[in-house]
Design a protein around this motif. Structure first.
Motif, short mmCIF file in Angstrom:
data_model
loop_
_atom_site.label_atom_id
_atom_site.label_comp_id
_atom_site.label_asym_id
_atom_site.label_seq_id
_atom_site.Cartn_x
_atom_site.Cartn_y
_atom_site.Cartn_z
N HIS A 103 0.83 -1.20 0.00
CA HIS A 103 0.00 0.00 0.00
C HIS A 103 0.87 1.25 0.00
N LYS A 104 1.92 1.20 0.82
CA LYS A 104 2.82 2.35 0.98
C LYS A 104 3.54 2.67 -0.33
N GLU A 107 1.24 4.41 -2.57
CA GLU A 107 1.08 5.79 -2.10
C GLU A 107 2.26 6.66 -2.51
N LYS A 108 3.46 6.10 -2.41
CA LYS A 108 4.68 6.85 -2.78
C LYS A 108 4.66 7.18 -4.27
N LEU A 110 2.03 7.46 -6.16
CA LEU A 110 0.99 8.47 -6.36
C LEU A 110 1.48 9.85 -5.90
N GLU A 111 2.22 9.83 -4.79
CA GLU A 111 2.76 11.09 -4.26
C GLU A 111 3.71 11.70 -5.29
N SER A 114 2.02 13.31 -8.06
CA SER A 114 1.34 14.56 -7.70
C SER A 114 2.31 15.74 -7.61
N GLU A 377 -12.38 6.52 0.68
CA GLU A 377 -11.21 7.20 1.25
C GLU A 377 -10.91 6.71 2.67
N LYS A 380 -9.28 3.39 2.66
CA LYS A 380 -7.86 3.47 2.32
C LYS A 380 -7.06 3.79 3.56
N VAL A 381 -7.51 4.81 4.32
CA VAL A 381 -6.80 5.22 5.53
C VAL A 381 -6.79 4.08 6.54
N LYS A 384 -4.48 1.33 5.58
CA LYS A 384 -3.10 1.76 5.79
C LYS A 384 -2.76 1.66 7.28
#
Ligand SMILES: Nc1ncnc2c1ncn2[C@@H]1O[C@H](COP(=O)(O)OP(=O)(O)OP(=O)(O)O)[C@@H](O)[C@H]1O
Ligand SMILES: [Mg+2]
Length: 399
Positions: A103-104, A107-108, A110-111, A114, A377, A380-381, A384
Motif C-alpha cells: 500500500h505504501k 502511495e509513494k 501516487l505522491e 502529484s 477514502e 484506504k486510511v 493503511k
C-alpha cells in the motif's frame, strides 16, 4: 462525532443536500436527510459566503435532527469552471527485499505523480490513478501484492482555484462544521450512478444541474477527462421567463409541469396559461412555443458538451454511451435530444440505492456519491493504519 458516521454535503447552485450515513463494513445506511434552497452560488461556485452558510447550516441541521446524531465534519462537493484536469505520471523504486508491492509503495508512486509546479492560487484536489505499470508491464489495475522493482502510475490530476476551494471550507465552517474532504461533483455523481462495466468499457457522465453541466469520461476503471460548463437548468428557466414574459418562479413551475424538448412534444397543441409580471394580464401560449425555447437551450448545451467530448480525444472510446444525471435529466425528451446531438446511446443515471425511494432521483446523485467516495477514502486510511499497526506488532514481536 461517531466514527461510523459519514456526511455527504452537496452544495449545488439550486439546492444544498446533506445525507448522513451509518457505515458498517462495506455497507452504508442513510439515516438522515436534510435539504435547503441554495443561495449565494453562481454556476456551481460560492459567491456569497453568508448566504451559502445559511443554506448549509439548515440542510445539515435537518439531517442531524432526522438522524438523531450531531456531526462535525462533512464531505463537500466542488464544481465550477475553475476546475481543471490533466494527465501525469509518477514512479517508485520498490526497495523491500521481497519486492512485493505494498500500500505504501502505491502511495509513494501516487505522491510522486502529484509533484507538480502549479500556478499560484491553484491546488490539487484529486490524484486519481488510471493504470499502473510494473517493470514496464502496463495495464495493471491493482498492483498491491504483486512483485516488481519499478512501480509506475499514470494519474489524472484535478486542480481547483484555492480561493473557491477555501470559500467552500469557510462556508461550511460558518455553518458550524468542518470539511473532511472536497470531491469533484462529476466524480461523486459518477460513483453513484455508473456501473463497473460502464466505467470499464468507456462512459461519459453528464450531470446537468441548475447552474453547471459537469462532464467526466471514465475508461478502464479510471477517470480520463473532466470539465464543467457554466450552463444548466437555470438558463432554461431564464429563457422561459424572458421568452414568455413571466417571473422566474413561474417559469420554473411551467418548465417542470409542461417542459419538454422537441423530441417528446407532450404539450404540443396545448394552451399554457402564463401569469404576467406584477399583476399584468394573464395570457395563453401554445405548447410549441414553450418547446421551441427549451429545445434551443438544451440543444445548445449538448452541442457544447459534444465539443468538449471531441476535444478530449476520448469520444470514440465511449463505447457504452452516455449517462445523464442531475435535476435537468428529468426534463421530458432530454435523453432523445442528447442522443441526437451527441450520437451515442443515452440512459438516465439514478443513484443506485436500494429501499430508499426518497433519494431515488438524479437530483441526489452527487450527495449519494459523496458518501461512496468518503467510504472509499476512509477505507484506504484504515487499511493503511491496519497495515501500520500490523507492521509495528511484527517489529515488537521480533524484538
Ligand atoms: N422534473 C424536472 N423537469 C425539468 N427540470 C427539472 C426537473 N426537476 C428539476 N429540474 C431542474 O434541475 C435543476 C436542479 O438540478 P440539481 O439539483 O441537480 O442542481 P444543483 O446540484 O443544485 O446545481 P449545480 O450542480 O448546477 O450546481 C433545476 O434547474 C431544476 O429546474
Ligand atoms: Mg449538482
Amino acid at each position: 462525532m461517531r466514527k461510523d458516521l459519514l456526511i455527504g454535503l452537496d452544495i449545488g447552485t439550486t439546492k444544498v443536500c446533506a445525507l448522513i450515513a451509518k457505515i458498517k463494513e462495506n455497507k452504508f445506511e442513510i439515516i438522515g436527510i436534510g435539504k435547503s434552497f441554495s443561495q449565494g452560488l453562481s454556476k456551481g461556485m460560492i459567491v456569497n459566503i453568508e448566504e451559502a452558510s445559511r443554506g448549509i447550516e439548515k440542510a445539515v441541521k435537518e439531517a442531524e435532527f432526522d438522524a438523531g446524531f450531531k456531526i462535525s465534519q462533512v464531505w463537500a462537493s466542488i464544481a465550477g469552471n475553475h476546475i481543471q484536469g490533466m494527465d501525469n505520471s509518477g514512479f517508485f523504486n520498490i526497495s523491500s527485499e521481497d519486492k512485493i508491492i505494498t500500500h505504501k509503495d502505491v502511495e509513494k508512486a501516487l505522491e510522486n505523480a502529484s509533484r507538480l509546479t502549479l500556478p499560484p492560487n491553484r491546488e490539487i484536489i484529486h490524484t486519481l490513478p488510471q493504470e499502473f505499470t510494473i517493470d514496464g508491464q502496463s495495464g495493471i489495475k491493482r498492483p498491491i501484492g504483486m512483485s516488481g522493482t519499478y512501480l509506475g502510475v499514470k494519474v489524472y490530476i484535478v486542480t481547483a482555484s484555492s480561493t473557491y476551494r477555501q470559500n467552500i471550507e469557510n462556508s461550511v465552517k460558518n455553518g458550524g462544521y468542518g470539511v473532511e474532504g472536497v470531491v469533484l461533483q462529476s466524480l461523486a455523481s459518477g460513483m453513484a450512478t455508473l456501473s463497473p462495466e460502464e466505467e470499464d468499457m468507456g462512459v461519459a457522465l453528464i450531470d446537468i444541474g441548475g447552474g453547471t453541466t459537469d462532464v467526466a469520461i471514465f475508461l478502464e476503471d479510471g477517470i480520463r477527462f473532466s470539465c464543467a460548463l457554466g450552463v444548466g437548468g437555470n438558463h432554461i428557466t431564464n429563457d422561459i421567463a424572458v421568452g414568455l414574459h413571466t417571473t422566474r418562479t413561474n417559469a420554473e413551475k411551467i418548465k417542470i409541469k409542461y417542459g419538454s424538448t422537441s423530441m417528446s412534444p407532450s404539450c404540443e397543441g396545448e394552451a399554457i396559461e402564463i401569469k404576467g409580471v406584477m399583476g399584468r394580464r394573464t395570457y395563453k401560449v401554445k405548447g410549441e412555443d414553450l418547446i421551441k425555447i427549451i429545445d434551443m437551450r438544451v440543444g445548445e448545451i449538448f452541442e457544447l458538451v459534444d465539443r468538449e467530448l471531441e476535444k478530449s480525444g476520448y469520444k470514440d472510446l465511449i463505447t457504452s454511451g452516455i449517462v445523464l444525471t442531475g435535476g435537468c435529466s428529468l426534463l421530458r425528451g432530454i435523453k432523445e435530444k442528447a442522443e441526437e446531438k451527441i450520437g451515442l446511446p443515452v440512459r438516465i443515471g439514478y443513484p443506485r440505492l436500494k429501499n430508499l425511494d426518497t433519494l431515488n432521483s438524479p437530483i441526489y446523485a452527487t450527495a449519494v456519491g459523496l458518501i461512496l467516495y468518503g467510504m472509499k477514502e476512509r477505507k484506504k486510511v484504515s487499511s493503511k493504519n491496519t497495515l501500520e499497526v500490523r507492521i509495528k506488532e511484527w517489529i515488537k514481536d521480533f524484538f
